[in-house]
Write an enzyme that holds these catalytic residues in place. Structure first.
Site, PDB file in Angstrom:
ATOM      1  N   HIS A 141       0.834  -1.200   0.000  1.00 53.91           N
ATOM      2  CA  HIS A 141       0.000   0.000   0.000  1.00 53.91           C
ATOM      3  C   HIS A 141       0.874   1.257   0.000  1.00 53.91           C
ATOM      4  O   HIS A 141       1.282   1.731   1.055  1.00 53.91           O
ATOM      5  CB  HIS A 141      -0.898  -0.004   1.236  1.00 53.91           C
ATOM      6  N   ASP A 149      -9.399   6.520   7.426  1.00 51.46           N
ATOM      7  CA  ASP A 149     -10.864   6.523   7.348  1.00 51.46           C
ATOM      8  C   ASP A 149     -11.417   5.186   7.805  1.00 51.46           C
ATOM      9  O   ASP A 149     -12.448   5.108   8.473  1.00 51.46           O
ATOM     10  CB  ASP A 149     -11.310   6.759   5.892  1.00 51.46           C
ATOM     11  N   ASN A 179      -8.053  11.576   3.900  1.00 52.58           N
ATOM     12  CA  ASN A 179      -7.780  11.674   2.461  1.00 52.58           C
ATOM     13  C   ASN A 179      -8.993  11.339   1.601  1.00 52.58           C
ATOM     14  O   ASN A 179      -8.907  11.299   0.373  1.00 52.58           O
ATOM     15  CB  ASN A 179      -6.578  10.788   2.076  1.00 52.58           C
ATOM     16  N   HIS A 235      -4.209   3.259  -3.444  1.00 58.90           N
ATOM     17  CA  HIS A 235      -4.378   2.679  -2.101  1.00 58.90           C
ATOM     18  C   HIS A 235      -3.554   1.412  -1.861  1.00 58.90           C
ATOM     19  O   HIS A 235      -2.715   1.386  -0.978  1.00 58.90           O
ATOM     20  CB  HIS A 235      -5.865   2.376  -1.830  1.00 58.90           C
ATOM     21  N   GLU A 285     -17.528  -4.414  24.731  1.00 53.67           N
ATOM     22  CA  GLU A 285     -16.698  -5.615  24.857  1.00 53.67           C
ATOM     23  C   GLU A 285     -15.475  -5.556  23.946  1.00 53.67           C
ATOM     24  O   GLU A 285     -14.378  -5.939  24.336  1.00 53.67           O
ATOM     25  CB  GLU A 285     -17.526  -6.874  24.528  1.00 53.67           C
ATOM     26  N   ASP A 293     -32.103 -16.519  30.993  1.00 54.44           N
ATOM     27  CA  ASP A 293     -31.807 -15.518  29.962  1.00 54.44           C
ATOM     28  C   ASP A 293     -31.944 -16.106  28.555  1.00 54.44           C
ATOM     29  O   ASP A 293     -32.068 -15.378  27.571  1.00 54.44           O
ATOM     30  CB  ASP A 293     -30.411 -14.916  30.153  1.00 54.44           C
ATOM     31  N   HIS A 336     -28.221 -15.672  25.217  1.00 53.24           N
ATOM     32  CA  HIS A 336     -27.150 -15.478  26.195  1.00 53.24           C
ATOM     33  C   HIS A 336     -26.397 -16.770  26.515  1.00 53.24           C
ATOM     34  O   HIS A 336     -25.471 -16.750  27.316  1.00 53.24           O
ATOM     35  CB  HIS A 336     -27.720 -14.905  27.496  1.00 53.24           C
TER      36      HIS A 336
HETATM   37  C1  LIG Z   1     -11.331  -4.877   9.846  1.00 54.26           C
HETATM   38  C2  LIG Z   1     -10.817  -4.675   8.443  1.00 54.26           C
HETATM   39  N1  LIG Z   1     -11.687  -4.662   7.430  1.00 54.26           N
HETATM   40  C3  LIG Z   1     -11.256  -4.530   6.173  1.00 54.26           C
HETATM   41  C4  LIG Z   1      -9.927  -4.401   5.907  1.00 54.26           C
HETATM   42  C5  LIG Z   1      -9.430  -4.326   4.472  1.00 54.26           C
HETATM   43  N2  LIG Z   1      -8.967  -2.942   4.203  1.00 54.26           N
HETATM   44  C6  LIG Z   1      -7.676  -2.625   4.267  1.00 54.26           C
HETATM   45  S1  LIG Z   1      -7.380  -1.004   3.972  1.00 54.26           S
HETATM   46  C7  LIG Z   1      -9.020  -0.718   3.698  1.00 54.26           C
HETATM   47  C8  LIG Z   1      -9.493   0.659   3.344  1.00 54.26           C
HETATM   48  C9  LIG Z   1      -9.027   1.634   4.329  1.00 54.26           C
HETATM   49  O1  LIG Z   1      -9.262   2.904   3.922  1.00 54.26           O
HETATM   50  P1  LIG Z   1      -8.475   4.092   4.588  1.00 54.26           P
HETATM   51  O2  LIG Z   1      -8.382   3.880   6.036  1.00 54.26           O
HETATM   52  O3  LIG Z   1      -9.083   5.339   4.101  1.00 54.26           O
HETATM   53  O4  LIG Z   1      -7.012   3.920   4.028  1.00 54.26           O
HETATM   54  P2  LIG Z   1      -6.369   4.623   2.769  1.00 54.26           P
HETATM   55  O5  LIG Z   1      -7.175   4.219   1.575  1.00 54.26           O
HETATM   56  O6  LIG Z   1      -6.437   6.071   3.006  1.00 54.26           O
HETATM   57  O7  LIG Z   1      -4.983   4.083   2.708  1.00 54.26           O
HETATM   58  C10 LIG Z   1      -9.756  -1.886   3.870  1.00 54.26           C
HETATM   59  C11 LIG Z   1     -11.221  -1.981   3.694  1.00 54.26           C
HETATM   60  C12 LIG Z   1      -9.047  -4.412   7.002  1.00 54.26           C
HETATM   61  N3  LIG Z   1      -7.730  -4.293   6.843  1.00 54.26           N
HETATM   62  N4  LIG Z   1      -9.527  -4.509   8.250  1.00 54.26           N
END
Ligand SMILES: Cc1ncc(C[n+]2csc(CCOP(=O)(O)OP(=O)(O)O)c2C)c(N)n1
Length: 663
Positions: free
Chosen positions: A29, A156, A186, A260, A409, A467, A471
């Site tokens: 990335h 994000d 971004n 990305h 949790e 419960d 549960h």
């Molecule tokens: C819990 C989880 N779900 C999905 C992913 C797969 N994943 C990796 S990066 C990403 C997008 C992240 O977007 P952002 O945080 O905006 O990163 P940027 O594109 O700015 O590098 C996803 C969905 C992951 N790593 N973890």
């Protein structure tokens, strides 16, 4: 003072190491490191307190890359600032088998990686534990020894994950003002613009949760520095929303999801070299820039040696205790405290629920081990996690030992990991076993990292009664046992509960889950043994009167039922032994000879556990008899439910006899 030009070139060194490493690996990335290089440069050259030559220095600032996919940002920083194990060769072997530069940062692979990140949101949620850990340790040892910040870079994705809300609400509530989060704003994730799926006003959201939050230009080094300076003097945690461009500098892919998560390709990289006026070949950093980075990496030496001086001059008792706690070692008398307590239990023979046994054990443990930090996700009275020593941690008093995590949790489990990783603390927290599902992503990471997080899961079967099935855990023992490097304990009585707690505390590289009952159970370990029998994972609790016709394996509350079935079978002339199995994982680690002896060769093998069969065949064989659950539970009294689902001594004895007769 770094000039703007120098800053830019230092930031560009991160950008090129990152894009070139991703290119060479043909995976990774590049976008995040290119977009966030300015933030990282300002932080690592002007604010972060660290010393690459002493990466475990207890009072270092922590930097957590919550957006773990941007791992090359962290690896570049570690290399540039002079962490000895992060060689240029490691960077060249990004994502290759056996390298320290794993796809996502993994705790323990290279120094300077404070926690494993990659599952989005985890790092941010860990950071609450880190920042809380700093405050707790500060209260215990004072400003001279503990006084540092926790910085986080979140994307994000981290902020969209649900766990982030649990984390930021907890941090805001606890006023963790030394927690500083940079949001890589971004507007891009994998599918495209964030606006495809989210329109949250993140600044308002953080402010609503008790944080300071503001927008800055994430490429303006002075704006970044100003924001950090303000955050360091705040009485609340701070989120700095940094406007950045993903893949900044890539001619056509910058600002798009194409930057990305895949190599940029030679044309884009050539364009970026032109854009930044960077003519060094891949993996070569201009000497003056590498020098500047290495100089920045030495800036913390004085702070570290001053700190060492203060530690050396500290009151010898305080110093010894600080060193013991940060080394992770338990007090020297711990084993004898537990042995004395076990002796008393075998004499007293209490008939209590194992959740109560756990509380009783904790009363002893918390008295002997001052670094335990308890808590519960709003089920304190049910989980029995609070003892006389653990008063509430509040923003006005971090010198206490109990966290009311709220109904969070997942946030709790992630914070427990952060507290554990911070060092000097042993953290445990409780919820209902059924809701381990809500905490599982962090429990799994505790296992992957190999750390001593402890999860207290009460109400561990249909035995919780009215419960009902929402549960009542059914598949949870099997599901938790499926996690590698996770000790899942299901103790049968107060003695086994004390033993399981002892193992949990002594397992520095393995997290533990204790599955505990709501219903009362008799003491089955009436004879004191100095040895921790539970540490073998399974052991013979009751021998057969002659050559065994039946072996019954059982855990937790079903050990009592197994002993009842044994009585019936013995009465009917069938010699029967009972093996208590408090922990599969530990039993699997025993010698072949011990395992063989313990499993034995009785013609009939049976297991009793008020959960699903999955996992039991390796003890009883696929032709063994399983007395347990085959589907979800039901609402009703415990007295109704066990017979309703056929989990009784009579049903077990009958099943064994039917099999014996059929032979
Ligand atoms: C819990 C989880 N779900 C999905 C992913 C797969 N994943 C990796 S990066 C990403 C997008 C992240 O977007 P952002 O945080 O905006 O990163 P940027 O594109 O700015 O590098 C996803 C969905 C992951 N790593 N973890």
């Amino acid at each position: 003072m770094t000039s703007r030009e120098q800053h830019d070139r230092m930031a560009n060194a991160i950008r090129f190491l990152s894009m070139d490493a991703v290119e060479k690996a043909n995976s990774g990335h590049p976008g995040l490191p290119m977009g966030c290089a300015d933030i990282a440069t300002v932080l690592f050259t002007r604010f972060l307190k660290y010393d690459p030559k002493a990466p475990h220095w207890a009072d270092r600032d922590r930097f957590i890359l919550s957006a773990g996919h941007g791992s090359m940002l962290l690896y570049s920083l570690l290399h540039l600032t002079g962490y000895e194990d992060m060689t240029i060769d490691q960077i060249k072997h990004f994502r290759q088998l056996g390298s320290k530069t794993a796809g996502h940062p993994e705790y323990g692979h290279a120094t300077g990686i404070e926690t494993t990140t990659g599952p989005l949101g985890q790092g941010l949620a860990n950071s609450v534990g880190f920042a809380l850990g700093e405050r707790i340790m500060n209260a215990a040892f004072g400003n001279d020894l503990v006084d540092h910040y926790t910085y986080v870079l979140a994307g994000d994705g981290c902020l969209m994950e649900g766990v982030s809300q649990e984390a930021i609400a907890l941090a805001g509530h606890l006023k963790l003002n030394k927690l500083i989060v940079f949001w890589d704003n971004n507007n891009i994730s994998i599918d495209g613009p964030v606006s495809l799926a989210d329109n949250t006003d993140q600044v308002a959201r953080f402010q609503a949760s008790g944080w300071n939050a503001s927008h800055i230009d994430g490429t303006d080094s002075e704006a970044i520095a100003y924001a950090i300076e303000a955050a360091r003097h705040s009485d609340k945690p701070t989120m700095i929303a940094c406007k950045t461009t993903i893949g900044f500098g890539a001619p056509t892919k910058a600002g798009t999801n194409k930057a990305h998560g895949s190599p940029l390709g030679p044309d884009e990289i050539a364009g970026a070299r032109k854009f930044f006026n960077w003519d060094s070949p891949p993996f070569e950093i201009p000497a003056d820039i590498l020098d500047a980075w290495r100089t920045a990496g030495k800036a913390g030496v004085k702070a570290r040696t001053d700190w060492e001086g203060r530690l050396a001059k500290a009151d010898p008792k305080l110093k010894a205790e600080f060193e013991r706690r940060t080394s992770g070692k338990l007090p020297a008398n711990f084993d004898s405290v537990i042995a004395d307590y076990k002796k008393k239990l075998s004499a007293d023979k209490p008939k209590v629920a194992t959740r109560k046994s756990s509380e009783m054990a904790l009363e002893v443990i918390n008295g002997a081990v001052p670094e335990t930090i308890g808590g519960s996700a709003d089920l304190t009275g049910s989980n029995n996690t609070k003892t006389s020593q653990t008063k509430n941690i509040t923003p006005d008093d971090y010198g206490q030992r109990y966290v009311h995590y709220g109904i969070r949790e997942h946030g709790m489990a992630a914070a427990i990991n952060g507290l554990t990783l911070h060092g000097g603390l042993i953290a445990y927290g409780g919820t209902f076993m059924c809701f381990s599902d809500y905490a599982r992503p962090s429990m799994r990471l505790a296992s992957l990292m190999g750390i001593r997080s402890i999860f207290v899961m009460t109400h561990d079967s249909i035995g919780l009664g009215e419960d009902g099935p929402t549960h009542q855990p059914v598949e949870h023992m099997a599901a938790l046992r499926a996690i590698p490097n996770h000790n899942v304990f299901r103790p049968a009585d107060a003695v086994e509960t004390a033993e399981c707690w002892q193992i949990a505390l002594e397992s520095e590289k393995t997290p533990s889950t204790l599955a505990l009952t709501r219903q009362n159970l008799p003491t089955v370990r009436t004879e004191f043994t100095e040895k921790n029998l539970s540490s073998q994972g399974a052991y013979e609790l009751a021998a057969a009167s002659g050559e065994a016709a039946v072996t019954i394996f059982a855990t937790g509350s079903e050990v009592e039922i197994a002993l009842g079935a044994r009585d019936l079978l013995e009465k009917h002339g069938h010699p029967t032994r009972v093996v208590s199995v408090p922990c599969f994982e530990l039993f699997d680690k025993q010698s072949d000879a011990y395992r063989k002896k313990t499993i034995g060769d009785a013609p009939i093998k049976m297991a009793i556990e008020a959960g699903i069969r999955q996992g039991w065949d390796h003890l009883i064989g696929s032709d063994g008899i399983f007395i347990g659950m085959t589907g979800f539970g039901a609402s009703g009294t415990i007295e109704q439910l066990y017979p309703h689902f056929g989990i009784t001594a009579e049903a077990a004895a009958k099943a064994a006899e039917a099999r014996l007769q059929g032979r």
